[in-house]
Design a protein around this motif. Structure first.
Motif, PDB file in Angstrom:
ATOM      1  N   ILE A 287       0.840  -1.199   0.000  1.00 28.51           N
ATOM      2  CA  ILE A 287       0.000   0.000   0.000  1.00 28.51           C
ATOM      3  C   ILE A 287       0.878   1.251   0.000  1.00 28.51           C
ATOM      4  O   ILE A 287       0.608   2.216  -0.723  1.00 28.51           O
ATOM      5  N   SER A 288       1.941   1.235   0.786  1.00 22.35           N
ATOM      6  CA  SER A 288       2.862   2.385   0.820  1.00 22.35           C
ATOM      7  C   SER A 288       3.490   2.622  -0.548  1.00 22.35           C
ATOM      8  O   SER A 288       3.603   3.762  -0.992  1.00 22.35           O
ATOM      9  N   LEU A 289       3.904   1.551  -1.204  1.00 18.28           N
ATOM     10  CA  LEU A 289       4.479   1.693  -2.545  1.00 18.28           C
ATOM     11  C   LEU A 289       3.454   2.249  -3.523  1.00 18.28           C
ATOM     12  O   LEU A 289       3.773   3.108  -4.353  1.00 18.28           O
TER      13      LEU A 289
ATOM     14  N   PHE B 275       1.679   6.775  -6.803  1.00 14.08           N
ATOM     15  CA  PHE B 275       0.595   7.702  -7.140  1.00 14.08           C
ATOM     16  C   PHE B 275       1.045   9.153  -6.941  1.00 14.08           C
ATOM     17  O   PHE B 275       0.810  10.014  -7.794  1.00 14.08           O
ATOM     18  N   LEU B 276       1.712   9.422  -5.820  1.00 14.62           N
ATOM     19  CA  LEU B 276       2.209  10.772  -5.563  1.00 14.62           C
ATOM     20  C   LEU B 276       3.283  11.182  -6.568  1.00 14.62           C
ATOM     21  O   LEU B 276       3.323  12.337  -7.010  1.00 14.62           O
ATOM     22  N   LEU B 277       4.155  10.255  -6.929  1.00 18.35           N
ATOM     23  CA  LEU B 277       5.177  10.555  -7.945  1.00 18.35           C
ATOM     24  C   LEU B 277       4.527  10.873  -9.292  1.00 18.35           C
ATOM     25  O   LEU B 277       4.971  11.774 -10.003  1.00 18.35           O
TER      26      LEU B 277
ATOM     27  N   PHE C  60      13.255  22.594  -4.159  1.00 18.04           N
ATOM     28  CA  PHE C  60      12.167  21.865  -3.517  1.00 18.04           C
ATOM     29  C   PHE C  60      11.793  20.616  -4.312  1.00 18.04           C
ATOM     30  O   PHE C  60      11.622  19.534  -3.745  1.00 18.04           O
ATOM     31  N   ALA C  61      11.659  20.757  -5.627  1.00 20.92           N
ATOM     32  CA  ALA C  61      11.289  19.617  -6.471  1.00 20.92           C
ATOM     33  C   ALA C  61      12.356  18.526  -6.411  1.00 20.92           C
ATOM     34  O   ALA C  61      12.033  17.341  -6.291  1.00 20.92           O
ATOM     35  N   SER C  62      13.621  18.914  -6.443  1.00 20.18           N
ATOM     36  CA  SER C  62      14.710  17.928  -6.387  1.00 20.18           C
ATOM     37  C   SER C  62      14.717  17.177  -5.063  1.00 20.18           C
ATOM     38  O   SER C  62      14.820  15.948  -5.032  1.00 20.18           O
ATOM     39  N   VAL C  63      14.591  17.921  -3.976  1.00 14.89           N
ATOM     40  CA  VAL C  63      14.587  17.283  -2.650  1.00 14.89           C
ATOM     41  C   VAL C  63      13.364  16.379  -2.494  1.00 14.89           C
ATOM     42  O   VAL C  63      13.455  15.275  -1.957  1.00 14.89           O
ATOM     43  N   TRP C  64      12.213  16.818  -2.984  1.00 19.60           N
ATOM     44  CA  TRP C  64      10.994  16.022  -2.884  1.00 19.60           C
ATOM     45  C   TRP C  64      11.155  14.697  -3.632  1.00 19.60           C
ATOM     46  O   TRP C  64      10.781  13.642  -3.119  1.00 19.60           O
ATOM     47  N   PHE C  65      11.723  14.757  -4.843  1.00 14.42           N
ATOM     48  CA  PHE C  65      11.921  13.528  -5.611  1.00 14.42           C
ATOM     49  C   PHE C  65      12.944  12.608  -4.946  1.00 14.42           C
ATOM     50  O   PHE C  65      12.785  11.385  -4.958  1.00 14.42           O
ATOM     51  N   VAL C  66      13.980  13.166  -4.350  1.00 14.58           N
ATOM     52  CA  VAL C  66      14.976  12.334  -3.651  1.00 14.58           C
ATOM     53  C   VAL C  66      14.325  11.617  -2.479  1.00 14.58           C
ATOM     54  O   VAL C  66      14.525  10.411  -2.281  1.00 14.58           O
TER      55      VAL C  66
ATOM     56  N   ALA D 127      11.165  10.896  -2.118  1.00 14.38           N
ATOM     57  CA  ALA D 127      10.227   9.912  -2.653  1.00 14.38           C
ATOM     58  C   ALA D 127      10.967   8.657  -3.111  1.00 14.38           C
ATOM     59  O   ALA D 127      10.508   7.533  -2.869  1.00 14.38           O
ATOM     60  N   LEU D 128      12.110   8.828  -3.737  1.00 13.50           N
ATOM     61  CA  LEU D 128      12.893   7.662  -4.162  1.00 13.50           C
ATOM     62  C   LEU D 128      13.456   6.896  -2.968  1.00 13.50           C
ATOM     63  O   LEU D 128      13.561   5.664  -3.004  1.00 13.50           O
ATOM     64  N   LEU D 129      13.787   7.597  -1.893  1.00 13.61           N
ATOM     65  CA  LEU D 129      14.223   6.917  -0.666  1.00 13.61           C
ATOM     66  C   LEU D 129      13.089   6.081  -0.069  1.00 13.61           C
ATOM     67  O   LEU D 129      13.321   4.966   0.412  1.00 13.61           O
ATOM     68  N   VAL D 130      11.878   6.603  -0.122  1.00 15.21           N
ATOM     69  CA  VAL D 130      10.722   5.856   0.380  1.00 15.21           C
ATOM     70  C   VAL D 130      10.498   4.603  -0.469  1.00 15.21           C
ATOM     71  O   VAL D 130      10.260   3.510   0.067  1.00 15.21           O
ATOM     72  N   VAL D 131      10.598   4.745  -1.776  1.00 20.06           N
ATOM     73  CA  VAL D 131      10.440   3.585  -2.662  1.00 20.06           C
ATOM     74  C   VAL D 131      11.530   2.553  -2.362  1.00 20.06           C
ATOM     75  O   VAL D 131      11.242   1.359  -2.218  1.00 20.06           O
ATOM     76  N   GLY D 132      12.757   3.005  -2.234  1.00 13.50           N
ATOM     77  CA  GLY D 132      13.854   2.083  -1.949  1.00 13.50           C
ATOM     78  C   GLY D 132      13.700   1.392  -0.603  1.00 13.50           C
ATOM     79  O   GLY D 132      13.961   0.182  -0.479  1.00 13.50           O
ATOM     80  N   GLY D 133      13.265   2.125   0.404  1.00 13.79           N
ATOM     81  CA  GLY D 133      13.069   1.520   1.718  1.00 13.79           C
ATOM     82  C   GLY D 133      11.975   0.475   1.722  1.00 13.79           C
ATOM     83  O   GLY D 133      12.112  -0.596   2.321  1.00 13.79           O
TER      84      GLY D 133
END
Length: 86
Positions: free
Chosen positions: A7-9, A14-16, A34-40, A42-48
Protein backbone atom coordinates in the motif's frame (compact mmCIF):
# COMPACT_ATOMS: atom_id res chain seq x y z
CA UNK A 1 3.30 -6.35 6.99
CA UNK A 2 3.53 -7.14 3.31
CA UNK A 3 0.19 -5.51 2.59
CA UNK A 4 1.26 -2.32 4.38
CA UNK A 5 4.43 -2.17 2.30
CA UNK A 6 2.52 -2.69 -0.94
CA UNK A 7 0.00 0.00 0.00
CA UNK A 8 2.86 2.38 0.82
CA UNK A 9 4.48 1.69 -2.55
CA UNK A 10 1.18 2.30 -4.31
CA UNK A 11 0.71 5.63 -2.55
CA UNK A 12 4.28 6.72 -3.35
CA UNK A 13 3.93 5.84 -7.02
CA UNK A 14 0.60 7.70 -7.14
CA UNK A 15 2.21 10.77 -5.56
CA UNK A 16 5.18 10.56 -7.95
CA UNK A 17 2.81 10.34 -10.90
CA UNK A 18 1.06 13.52 -9.80
CA UNK A 19 4.30 15.27 -8.82
CA UNK A 20 5.87 14.77 -12.25
CA UNK A 21 3.07 16.90 -13.70
CA UNK A 22 3.35 19.61 -11.04
CA UNK A 23 7.08 19.93 -10.33
CA UNK A 24 9.78 20.94 -12.74
CA UNK A 25 13.32 19.76 -12.01
CA UNK A 26 14.58 22.34 -14.48
CA UNK A 27 13.08 25.25 -12.53
CA UNK A 28 15.47 27.71 -10.98
CA UNK A 29 15.68 28.91 -7.42
CA UNK A 30 13.71 27.57 -4.51
CA UNK A 31 11.15 25.78 -6.70
CA UNK A 32 13.83 23.67 -8.36
CA UNK A 33 15.51 22.85 -5.05
CA UNK A 34 12.17 21.87 -3.52
CA UNK A 35 11.29 19.62 -6.47
CA UNK A 36 14.71 17.93 -6.39
CA UNK A 37 14.59 17.28 -2.65
CA UNK A 38 10.99 16.02 -2.88
CA UNK A 39 11.92 13.53 -5.61
CA UNK A 40 14.98 12.33 -3.65
CA UNK A 41 12.85 11.69 -0.57
CA UNK A 42 10.23 9.91 -2.65
CA UNK A 43 12.89 7.66 -4.16
CA UNK A 44 14.22 6.92 -0.67
CA UNK A 45 10.72 5.86 0.38
CA UNK A 46 10.44 3.58 -2.66
CA UNK A 47 13.85 2.08 -1.95
CA UNK A 48 13.07 1.52 1.72
CA UNK A 49 9.78 -0.22 0.97
CA UNK A 50 11.32 -2.40 -1.73
CA UNK A 51 14.16 -3.29 0.63
CA UNK A 52 11.68 -4.25 3.35
CA UNK A 53 9.71 -6.40 0.90
CA UNK A 54 12.84 -8.21 -0.24
CA UNK A 55 14.06 -8.64 3.33
CA UNK A 56 10.70 -10.12 4.35
CA UNK A 57 10.81 -12.54 1.44
CA UNK A 58 14.38 -13.51 2.37
CA UNK A 59 13.36 -14.14 6.00
CA UNK A 60 10.50 -16.42 4.94
CA UNK A 61 12.75 -18.29 2.52
CA UNK A 62 15.38 -19.00 5.16
CA UNK A 63 12.88 -19.72 7.93
CA UNK A 64 14.22 -16.97 10.17
CA UNK A 65 12.52 -16.33 13.48
CA UNK A 66 11.40 -12.79 14.25
CA UNK A 67 13.13 -10.97 17.08
CA UNK A 68 9.76 -10.23 18.65
CA UNK A 69 9.04 -13.97 18.96
CA UNK A 70 12.39 -14.59 20.62
CA UNK A 71 11.90 -11.74 23.10
CA UNK A 72 8.38 -12.91 23.98
CA UNK A 73 9.61 -16.44 24.65
CA UNK A 74 12.38 -15.08 26.89
CA UNK A 75 9.88 -13.01 28.86
CA UNK A 76 7.64 -16.03 29.35
CA UNK A 77 10.65 -18.04 30.46
CA UNK A 78 11.63 -15.35 33.00
CA UNK A 79 8.11 -15.27 34.39
CA UNK A 80 7.98 -19.03 34.88
CA UNK A 81 11.40 -19.07 36.53
CA UNK A 82 10.29 -16.33 38.90
CA UNK A 83 7.24 -18.34 39.88
CA UNK A 84 9.26 -21.46 40.50
CA UNK A 85 11.74 -19.62 42.70
CA UNK A 86 9.12 -17.91 44.80
Amino acid sequence: MRLRLLISLGIVFFLLWHAIEQFSLQAEGLAGIFASVWFVFALLVVGGNLSALLHERHKKKNGAVETRTILESRRKGDQTHGRLRA
